[in-house]
Design a protein around this motif. Structure first.
Motif, PDB file in Angstrom:
ATOM      1  N   ASN A 282       5.216  -8.996  -0.907  1.00 20.43           N
ATOM      2  CA  ASN A 282       6.022  -7.992  -1.580  1.00 20.43           C
ATOM      3  C   ASN A 282       7.404  -8.593  -1.829  1.00 20.43           C
TER       4      ASN A 282
ATOM      5  N   THR B  77       8.249  -2.075   0.683  1.00 19.88           N
ATOM      6  CA  THR B  77       6.823  -1.952   0.983  1.00 19.88           C
ATOM      7  C   THR B  77       6.275  -0.547   0.740  1.00 19.88           C
TER       8      THR B  77
ATOM      9  N   TYR C 235       2.977  -0.312  -1.111  1.00 18.11           N
ATOM     10  CA  TYR C 235       1.932  -0.947  -0.294  1.00 18.11           C
ATOM     11  C   TYR C 235       1.464  -0.005   0.813  1.00 18.11           C
ATOM     12  N   THR C 236       2.411   0.558   1.551  1.00 15.01           N
ATOM     13  CA  THR C 236       2.043   1.399   2.691  1.00 15.01           C
ATOM     14  C   THR C 236       1.515   2.767   2.265  1.00 15.01           C
TER      15      THR C 236
END
Length: 209
Positions: free
Chosen positions: A4, A30, A33-34
């Motif tokens: 990232n 992030t 992503y999370t």
């Protein structure tokens, strides 16, 4: 390898504090992503996004037989004097494979729940990769970070596939992923696509002959 990175090319943040070891900027970097379903499932949660961000996480998780991390990713700096420290990923880390931790604090291997075993070693990228490949067998080895480890493996030419998730935020400082990697794209095929979150996913792979 999957990273990232901010719009201005930084893969680390600088706003960490003892009370907040990741920092608010890391949550921003992030966030997409999370938020994915795949990541939430790793944590034992339901829900999450199912678009392109999730598709890339699924791809990066497939066929992995071993992982390489730096000491910071394990969390050695959080408890540098505690010989019993087992990392900040908890008793059941999300890896599920042998994990090779590059560190000057070599210690006995540490078996965790869920199939993760940490192996601690002080070695060159080439030596570490050889150990990890032996453990992975016919599966792939993933370089999980942090920044210094990532750049060492990239500079040594040991990365076949690189996936960079470019997040539309500006950090202004940190560790630049591209510094000293001029011409990295040469001899590689590159493709990119924009996710629903605004994240641009760029994949570098060896050019087919």
């Amino acid at each position: 390898m999957d990273l990232n990175v901010s719009l201005d090319g930084y893969m680390t943040t600088t706003d960490q504090t003892p009370e907040d070891p990741f920092g608010a900027d890391w949550e921003r970097l992030t966030a997409a992503y999370t938020a994915t379903r795949t990541f939430q499932l790793r944590l034992g949660h339901e829900g999450g996004t199912t678009g392109l961000d999730d598709a890339h996480i699924k791809a990066e998780s497939h066929g992995i037989g071993a992982e390489i991390l730096g000491a910071g990713m394990f969390g050695f700096h959080a408890h540098p004097e505690d010989s019993d420290w087992q990392g900040w990923w908890g008793p059941n880390p999300p890896f599920g494979v042998p994990v090779f931790v590059l560190t000057h604090r070599e210690r006995e291997s540490l078996a965790m729940e869920g199939g993760t075993t940490y192996h601690f070693l002080s070695a060159s990228p080439q030596e570490t990769l050889a150990r990890a490949q032996e453990a992975a067998g016919e599966l792939d080895v993933r370089i999980g970070g942090g920044a210094r480890v990532v750049k060492n493996f990239l500079r040594a030419g040991l990365v076949d596939r690189l996936h960079v998730a470019i997040v539309p935020i500006l950090l202004g400082r940190g560790e630049s992923i591209w510094q000293d990697l001029r011409g990295f794209e040469e001899g590689r095929e590159m493709r990119s696509e924009v996710a629903e979150s605004g994240v641009v996913h760029v994949v570098f792979e060896p050019r087919s002959s």
